[in-house]
Design a protein around this motif. Structure first.
Motif, mmCIF file in Angstrom:
data_model
loop_
_atom_site.group_PDB
_atom_site.id
_atom_site.type_symbol
_atom_site.label_atom_id
_atom_site.label_comp_id
_atom_site.label_asym_id
_atom_site.label_seq_id
_atom_site.Cartn_x
_atom_site.Cartn_y
_atom_site.Cartn_z
ATOM 1 N N LEU A 291 0.853 -1.181 0.000
ATOM 2 C CA LEU A 291 0.000 0.000 0.000
ATOM 3 C C LEU A 291 0.895 1.238 0.000
ATOM 4 O O LEU A 291 1.800 1.362 0.816
ATOM 5 N N PHE A 292 0.627 2.161 -0.926
ATOM 6 C CA PHE A 292 1.396 3.397 -1.031
ATOM 7 C C PHE A 292 0.478 4.577 -0.723
ATOM 8 O O PHE A 292 -0.679 4.603 -1.143
ATOM 9 N N ALA A 293 1.013 5.552 0.019
ATOM 10 C CA ALA A 293 0.261 6.753 0.379
ATOM 11 C C ALA A 293 1.083 7.983 0.040
ATOM 12 O O ALA A 293 2.221 8.128 0.515
ATOM 13 N N GLY A 294 0.532 8.864 -0.806
ATOM 14 C CA GLY A 294 1.182 10.132 -1.142
ATOM 15 C C GLY A 294 0.650 11.242 -0.254
ATOM 16 O O GLY A 294 -0.567 11.476 -0.185
ATOM 17 N N VAL A 295 1.547 11.931 0.437
ATOM 18 C CA VAL A 295 1.168 12.846 1.507
ATOM 19 C C VAL A 295 1.472 14.287 1.105
ATOM 20 O O VAL A 295 2.291 14.555 0.224
ATOM 21 N N GLU A 296 0.791 15.210 1.768
ATOM 22 C CA GLU A 296 0.912 16.628 1.470
ATOM 23 C C GLU A 296 2.324 17.168 1.714
ATOM 24 O O GLU A 296 2.719 18.172 1.112
ATOM 25 N N ASP A 297 3.111 16.521 2.574
ATOM 26 C CA ASP A 297 4.468 17.006 2.823
ATOM 27 C C ASP A 297 5.467 16.533 1.774
ATOM 28 O O ASP A 297 6.674 16.773 1.903
ATOM 29 N N GLY A 298 5.006 15.847 0.722
ATOM 30 C CA GLY A 298 5.885 15.397 -0.352
ATOM 31 C C GLY A 298 6.454 14.009 -0.169
ATOM 32 O O GLY A 298 7.205 13.529 -1.023
ATOM 33 N N VAL A 299 6.091 13.339 0.915
ATOM 34 C CA VAL A 299 6.626 12.013 1.221
ATOM 35 C C VAL A 299 5.647 10.938 0.744
ATOM 36 O O VAL A 299 4.429 11.128 0.773
ATOM 37 N N TRP A 303 3.495 0.564 3.003
ATOM 38 C CA TRP A 303 3.260 -0.470 3.996
ATOM 39 C C TRP A 303 3.166 -1.820 3.295
ATOM 40 O O TRP A 303 2.681 -1.920 2.159
ATOM 41 N N LYS A 304 3.617 -2.855 3.994
ATOM 42 C CA LYS A 304 3.516 -4.222 3.497
ATOM 43 C C LYS A 304 2.574 -4.987 4.413
ATOM 44 O O LYS A 304 2.744 -4.999 5.630
ATOM 45 N N ALA A 316 7.117 -0.291 5.388
ATOM 46 C CA ALA A 316 8.245 -0.875 4.671
ATOM 47 C C ALA A 316 9.242 0.168 4.203
ATOM 48 O O ALA A 316 10.444 -0.115 4.130
ATOM 49 N N ALA A 317 8.780 1.367 3.851
ATOM 50 C CA ALA A 317 9.704 2.375 3.317
ATOM 51 C C ALA A 317 9.082 3.755 3.405
ATOM 52 O O ALA A 317 7.855 3.922 3.435
ATOM 53 N N THR A 318 9.953 4.751 3.428
ATOM 54 C CA THR A 318 9.562 6.153 3.327
ATOM 55 C C THR A 318 10.323 6.754 2.155
ATOM 56 O O THR A 318 11.562 6.834 2.193
ATOM 57 N N LEU A 319 9.595 7.133 1.106
ATOM 58 C CA LEU A 319 10.225 7.624 -0.128
ATOM 59 C C LEU A 319 10.184 9.146 -0.141
ATOM 60 O O LEU A 319 9.106 9.751 -0.149
ATOM 61 N N GLN A 355 14.186 2.897 -4.428
ATOM 62 C CA GLN A 355 15.027 3.986 -4.927
ATOM 63 C C GLN A 355 14.298 4.772 -6.009
ATOM 64 O O GLN A 355 13.518 4.211 -6.774
ATOM 65 N N CYS A 356 14.580 6.078 -6.069
ATOM 66 C CA CYS A 356 14.064 6.913 -7.154
ATOM 67 C C CYS A 356 14.958 6.709 -8.373
ATOM 68 O O CYS A 356 16.169 6.960 -8.320
#
Length: 481
Positions: A291-299, A303-304, A316-319, A355-356
């Protein structure tokens, strides 16, 4: 020009539009004064209507006449009959660049025989989240794929809009009205139902599997569950915060809110809260157990989920990379996650090593929506363009076609019609949704709303849904032959 049918005069008396223009009964224009306006003679009269005579008083037909200019602006791009053609490398129209390219190992190459397949191929599927978005084409061969068809040879549509008087039930022109007396225009589909209940903007629509409920989330702080058979609201969940996004995966329903993602299992009724976001969650995307969540702070948070023994969701990660809020997410092939942002960029992530891979700079305003179709990536922006991206030989992405609208793009979605032709839905800030047949962007119809349509969703059996800023959820369906 907006004309109101009734206006109160200085004495509180209502006067019709004909009276204000100096018209008598039957709508024939006249003037109570025989004097010619001296300000009109000198070109300085600012009164409309004027109490003195003008020799060129507009007639009623002119007031209710649509504009004559083409709806779509002229574009310098080249549209081809079966696919898109890249402009030459030295073309001034190609200003998009790819920066921060780190890896292209997972992007397959494409041979000359594959290019012939593109020429003959009729795409069979449109997907927002599961289609692959990686293709490499040989620039030297693209000139010969198909014959060019300049945009000026494509028929242009006349201006369209819904009659405001018809909406209010006061239009007197009937079939002679030059404006539409319908909420949609097009063939082979119809407006099926209107689901009313939300009192603020709809920001997400989802259809969990193995559930006969349609879910909608709104800025009014509620989730509504609609019975798919009756169209009635079966349940209202007050979640205590503005809903920014909604998505589903299997029986799971995910709801993005300020500083949290709420999770429901529509089968068992289990409920979870995923903490970690800072600010409103504007976009959600799920695939398999991620599950991916795009947030207002740009992050972007990932979650797995594990479903073997105890159902849990682990961060699982913070991009990090976007400098402004994330507005859209879509998962493509090759472990790719694409994210659009208020910083005007699109970032490509590998969701295995987190990774980007690259950053795409092509839009001049907020990237509102992303969609994968066939082997292409579509991006819609408030800069009034839809850009089609494809992979190059070196694995980077570049724009191979740009479609322009008169208004900003708010949302993209797509599906196939009953003839298995791919249809792109494009919601614009002019309160309408355009339907285009891909890959030629041939006009297939248009949907109209009272306010901007912020969310689009496709469903089974030819159903598709729109949600506007008034809170109205509208159901459409394709008609089988």
């Amino acid at each position: 020009m907006e004309i109101k049918t009734v206006r109160r005069g200085p004495q509180g008396k209502e006067s019709s539009v004909f009276d204000r223009l100096g018209a008598g009964r039957g709508g024939h224009l006249n003037n109570s004064s025989n004097k010619i306006c001296k300000f009109w003679l000198s070109g300085r009269c600012l009164k409309n209507p004027c109490t003195f005579a003008h020799s060129e008083t507009p007639d009623v037909a002119t007031i209710h006449r649509p504009r004559q200019t083409p709806y779509y602006p002229r574009s310098s791009n080249t549209l081809v009959s079966n696919t898109w053609r890249r402009a030459p490398r030295n073309s001034q129209n190609v200003q998009e660049k790819v920066v921060n390219h780190k890896s292209s190992e997972n992007v397959p190459g494409k041979s000359e025989s594959d290019l012939e397949d593109i020429k003959k191929k009729s795409p069979e599927s449109v997907s927002e989240s599961s289609s692959e978005c990686s293709v490499v084409e040989n620039d030297s061969n693209l000139e010969n794929v198909v014959e060019e068809k300049p945009l000026e040879h494509v028929p242009k549509k006349s201006a369209e809009r819904v009659c405001e008087f018809w909406v209010q039930g006061t239009c007197v022109y009937g079939d002679q009205c030059p404006y539409l007396h319908s909420w949609f225009r097009g063939d082979k589909f119809k407006r099926l139902a209107e689901l009313q209940g939300h009192n603020k903007a709809l920001n997400g629509i989802a259809l969990p599997q193995r559930c006969n409920k349609l879910c909608s989330g709104s800025s009014d702080g509620t989730i509504r569950l609609w019975d798919c058979h009756t169209g009635q609201c079966a349940n209202v969940i007050n979640i205590g915060g503005e809903v920014g996004s909604v998505c589903s995966e299997g029986p799971w329903l995910f709801v993005g809110m300020p500083n949290v993602v709420k999770v429901w299992n529509t089968e068992s009724g289990a409920e979870y809260s995923l903490n970690g976001p800072v600010g409103q969650v504007n976009a959600l995307e799920s695939v398999y157990n991620l599950l991916f969540a795009g947030v207002e702070d740009g992050v972007i948070l990932a979650w797995k989920g594990t479903y073997e023994t105890n159902i849990t969701f682990q961060l699982a990660a913070t991009l990090k990379g976007h400098t402004h809020g994330v507005t859209s997410l879509v998962v493509g092939g090759g472990n790719r996650l694409y994210s659009g942002s208020k910083d005007h960029t699109i970032r490509v992530w590998d969701h295995e090593n987190w990774q980007c891979i690259m950053t795409l700079n092509g839009h001049d305003d907020i990237v509102k929506s992303l969609m994968c179709w066939d082997k292409y990536l579509f991006s819609g922006s408030l800069d009034c363009t839809i850009k089609v991206w494809a992979s190059t030989e070196d694995g980077s992405l570049e724009v191979i076609y740009t479609h322009s609208e008169e208004h900003g793009i708010l949302a993209l979605s797509g599906m196939t019609d009953p003839d298995v032709k791919p249809i792109l839905y494009c919601s614009c800030s002019d309160k309408s949704v355009h339907l285009y047949e891909l890959p030629t962007f041939t006009d297939r119809g248009r949907l109209f709303a009272k306010q901007e349509v912020q969310t689009l969703q496709i469903g089974p059996g030819g159903l598709f849904f729109t949600g506007d800023q008034t809170g109205l959820l509208t159901v459409y369906t394709w008609l089988a032959d």
